[in-house]
Motif scaffolding. Structure first.
Motif, PDB file in Angstrom:
ATOM      1  N   GLY A  29      24.809  67.890  21.280  1.00  0.00           N
ATOM      2  CA  GLY A  29      26.247  68.044  21.467  1.00  0.00           C
ATOM      3  C   GLY A  29      26.624  69.456  21.874  1.00  0.00           C
TER       4      GLY A  29
ATOM      5  N   TYR B  46      33.336  72.710  19.670  1.00  0.00           N
ATOM      6  CA  TYR B  46      32.504  71.639  19.110  1.00  0.00           C
ATOM      7  C   TYR B  46      32.957  71.379  17.680  1.00  0.00           C
ATOM      8  CZ  TYR B  46      28.209  68.885  18.359  1.00  0.00           C
ATOM      9  OH  TYR B  46      27.307  67.880  18.116  1.00  0.00           O
TER      10      TYR B  46
ATOM     11  N   GLN C 248      30.652  61.925  20.550  1.00  0.00           N
ATOM     12  CA  GLN C 248      29.292  61.484  20.228  1.00  0.00           C
ATOM     13  C   GLN C 248      29.381  60.483  19.074  1.00  0.00           C
ATOM     14  OE1 GLN C 248      27.790  65.677  19.603  1.00  0.00           O
ATOM     15  NE2 GLN C 248      25.932  64.731  20.420  1.00  0.00           N
TER      16      GLN C 248
ATOM     17  N   VAL D  76      34.265  64.751  25.029  1.00  0.00           N
ATOM     18  CA  VAL D  76      33.121  63.886  24.734  1.00  0.00           C
ATOM     19  C   VAL D  76      33.155  63.515  23.256  1.00  0.00           C
ATOM     20  CG1 VAL D  76      30.600  63.787  24.488  1.00  0.00           C
ATOM     21  CG2 VAL D  76      31.610  64.705  26.580  1.00  0.00           C
TER      22      VAL D  76
ATOM     23  N   VAL E  83      33.866  68.673  22.400  1.00  0.00           N
ATOM     24  CA  VAL E  83      32.943  67.618  21.974  1.00  0.00           C
ATOM     25  C   VAL E  83      33.156  67.382  20.489  1.00  0.00           C
ATOM     26  CG1 VAL E  83      30.531  66.898  21.722  1.00  0.00           C
ATOM     27  CG2 VAL E  83      31.232  68.194  23.749  1.00  0.00           C
TER      28      VAL E  83
END
Length: 365
Positions: free
Chosen positions: A266, A276, A184, A182, A253
């Protein structure tokens, strides 16, 4: 004389000034600017959000131009002798010492206390050291890269600072073949991270952001799904990510929003034992609260911050452009070209997301 855009102090309208052409030190070069970018960092500079900026400054930290002259032999990072007319770019970071504890022991040269950056931490008193200018003075020792034939100046500046910054983030993320990723944010850093995540082997790349103009480009770049933040709240966005990832969340992410509130969201998108990476928090936009037990520790999450770039990120980004220029056509990131006279409009357009990438052509290229 050289025409340049001068940012005298925060919130003051940028004005155009005439500066004397610099005399070249031995090992220095003078560059005729083809393109310079206007990025989010320049908006932060305008608002005075970065510490240690020696106003007045000539902004423009990522640039491409033609060698006009050198004082003595000057070589690019591959050891090639440069000649007048060569189209080159250069690493904006300069004066990294490669001799301090951070450089030698921590192997983290982006935290070297001696590093300075063109267009950001050099003031106009240091010389014409920013790209919002007809010419740029390349100090002795600046790391110069001659553009490969496959990389046109417009494509290079389309990638801009977003590409090497995203390269650093993706490198830190350690994306593996088959990962669900992902991103963001769908500004230049986020869009470049989406490109690089695909090249790193991600099975699925999901971009969360807005507005639609940027998300449409993300789809053109081949991402698998987009989630428009204007159409759903944080809880729904988290649910949408989990639906796309077997209910678990993403393996990786990458945050590229610059919005502190995006951090907790997130973290919720990361699967247990996932990673992350935070790259978008380049300036202090405030704090965010999270539960260290539920949001981090119990999830067994790896959390990483990314600051700046070094030569490896910059150089390898250009190599990637050379190989994949037909597939991704980085010039598509550019929404509009501006003259020096339009610089204040360019800043405003970047701040209010009217454009994806604003590019300055100081010599009317």
């Amino acid at each position: 004389m050289v025409r340049a855009a001068l940012m005298e102090k925060p919130l003051a309208k940028v004005r155009i000034v005439d500066l004397p052409e610099p005399k070249l030190e031995t090992g220095a070069a003078l560059l005729e600017t083809i393109y310079s970018e206007v990025c989010g960092t320049d908006v932060h500079l305008f608002h005075g959000r970065l510490a240690g900026v020696p106003y007045p400054i000539i902004p423009g930290h990522i640039n491409v131009g033609r060698i006009m002259q050198t004082n003595g032999p000057v070589y690019d990072v591959d050891g090639n002798l440069l000649h007048s007319g060569d189209v080159v770019t250069f690493l904006d970071v300069h004066e990294t010492c490669h001799n301090c504890w951070y450089c030698l022991v921590a192997k983290a040269s982006t935290r070297c206390p001696h590093r300075k950056v063109y267009g950001i931490t050099y003031g106009v008193q240091d010389g014409i050291l920013g790209g919002w200018s007809e010419k740029i003075y390349l100090k002795p020792g600046v790391k110069i890269v001659k553009l490969p034939e496959q990389v046109k100046p417009e494509a290079f500046i389309g990638g801009g600072c977003g590409l090497p910054t995203a390269f650093h983030a993706v490198e830190q993320a350690g994306i593996k073949l088959g990962d669900n990723v992902v991103i963001q944010g769908c500004g230049p850093v986020g869009l470049n991270a989406a490109i690089l995540a695909q090249l790193a082997g991600a099975l699925q790349v999901i971009v969360v952001g807005g507005p639609a103009l940027r998300l449409n480009l993300a789809k053109d770049f081949g991402v698998d799904a987009v989630i428009n933040i204007e159409n759903m709240d944080a809880a729904d966005r988290i649910s949408a990510v989990k639906e796309l990832t077997g209910g678990r969340g993403a393996d990786v992410v990458i945050e590229a929003t610059g919005v502190p509130a995006a951090i907790k969201e997130g973290m919720a998108m990361v699967r247990d034992a996932g990673t992350y990476v935070i790259v978008g928090q380049y300036t202090d936009n405030g704090e965010v609260n999270f539960n260290p037990h539920l949001d981090l520790n119990k999830k067994h999450m790896t959390l990483k911050g990314v600051w700046g770039i070094d030569l490896s990120h910059f150089y390898r980004s250009i190599q990637i452009m050379a190989k994949y220029h037909q597939r991704f056509a980085w010039e598509r990131l550019i929404s509009r070209h501006y003259s020096l006279a339009d610089i204040n409009q360019a800043l405003d357009d970047v701040e209010y997301c009217r454009v994806i990438k604003a590019v300055i052509a100081p010599n009317g290229n």
